[in-house]
Design an enzyme around this catalytic site. Structure first.
Site: not given
Length: 366
Positions: A297, A347, A345, A246, A277, A173, A169
């Site tokens: 990075e 967070d 993955y 990765r 970034r 906004r 997704r």
């Protein structure tokens, strides 16, 4: 004899070691690197807390997780509002009305919706790859300027060769709001992350620069149970082959200026810029130091000699992980956890949640 041998000092291992030691259990904690904290590790450079392994912004929608972490630190009020740099053009992220207003010279959400809907019609039927999936969701303009180059650098592959599932997704906004996350709780630990891990591990014996897999014979019988937070396939000597990841490489630079980019995170979304970034660390804690530290990075193809970062959770790798999971279930008193042990993955809040759920099951904590 220790009660637990914990391999790895990232969030999962450190939280479990903390909870076990609270119950009076003896933990020996091993860390392959020269420091604790895993990828969350921060170190002071020019009096700036530098996130050595990329930006780590703690955020969660779970009040219990937020309260749990606050016993180790105080969080500031940092809100992640990155910007995108596309060949020198600057746009707000995440995709919101500030982005669309500059992109198309429009004002209203209605205009933005109509443009995205119209451009999405370019893709007929079921999208066959990530490129088609993204264009159908957000239109070609957003795809070309913000997603194509960044994603191809991140994954080292053309978007036409990537499965649509990588971007399930895309947050869009139709309001003027640059807060990247929707979570009500968000911030950076005042004083950096390393102090959190020092508190978590203060009642444990910690050995740094010890590779458990290389010294398995020496350590595996020192405890009744083992908590392993490294890569699950490496524990089994890659019996079925290596899981894919990765990786990343960071270039840290001290600059003789007090403000380099005016924001903590800038995403370089064109294909030509080699890094994805730049991070200016002082902005995480609203620093006013005379100098600044930035990190570039660079995404990398992973091999067994460098650090794994992002699991490639495609069908092929998931099938391989399931084979290792079956081996793990047959291990006596060895448990696998965290981003690498569970091949997910995660967070930070995901790692905290997983560690607390495991600790509750294993230790019977409330």
């Amino acid at each position: 004899m220790y009660d637990y041998l914990v391999v790895g000092t990232g969030l999962f291992g450190s939280i479990f070691a903390y909870e076990a030691s609270k119950k009076g259990l003896k933990c020996l904690v091993l860390e392959r690197r020269s420091h604790i904290g895993g990828n969350c590790y921060t170190e002071s450079v020019e009096n700036i807390n530098v996130h050595k392994y990329g930006a780590h912004i703690f955020r969660t929608s779970d009040e219990n997780i937020w309260k749990y972490m606050q016993q180790f630190c105080k969080f500031n009020h940092f809100v992640n509002s990155p910007i995108a740099n596309f060949k020198g053009e600057i746009y707000n992220l995440p995709f919101n009305m500030n982005t669309f207003s500059k992109l198309w010279n429009i004002f209203s959400p209605k205009e933005a919706r109509e443009i995205i809907l119209q451009q999405g019609k370019e893709i007929q039927g079921e999208p066959k790859n990530l490129e088609e999936h993204t264009i159908k969701l957000v239109g070609r303009d957003v795809y070309e300027k913000f997603i194509k180059g960044y994603t191809e650098k991140q994954w080292g592959r053309d978007c036409k060769d990537l499965p649509a599932s990588i971007i399930r997704r895309i947050p869009v906004r139709y309001i003027y709001d640059n807060n990247y996350f929707n979570d009500p709780y968000q911030g950076i630990p005042i004083g950096g992350y390393t102090a959190i891990f020092e508190k978590m591990l203060e009642k444990c014996e910690v050995l740094l620069e010890v590779d458990f897999l290389e010294q398995r014979q020496e350590f595996q019988n020192k405890a009744k149970k083992i908590i392993f937070t490294g890569t699950i396939d490496s524990y089994f000597n890659y019996k079925y082959g290596a899981l894919e990841y990765r990786s990343l490489r960071f270039e840290h630079k001290i600059l003789d200026t007090n403000n380099y980019q005016g924001v903590a995170v800038v995403n370089y979304t064109d294909r030509e810029t080699p890094y994805t970034r730049t991070i200016e660390h002082k902005h995480f804690e609203f620093g006013t130091q005379e100098k600044t530290v930035i990190s570039e990075e660079y995404p990398l193809e992973w091999n067994k000699n460098i650090e794994p970062y992002y699991p490639i959770n495609d069908d092929k790798n998931q099938e391989l992980y399931e084979k290792y999971l079956e081996l793990a279930k047959k291990e006596n008193n060895v448990f696998f956890g965290g981003r690498l042990g569970e091949y997910r993955y995660y967070d930070m809040q995901d790692s905290v949640k997983s560690a607390l759920e495991f600790s509750k099951k294993e230790l019977g904590i409330l």
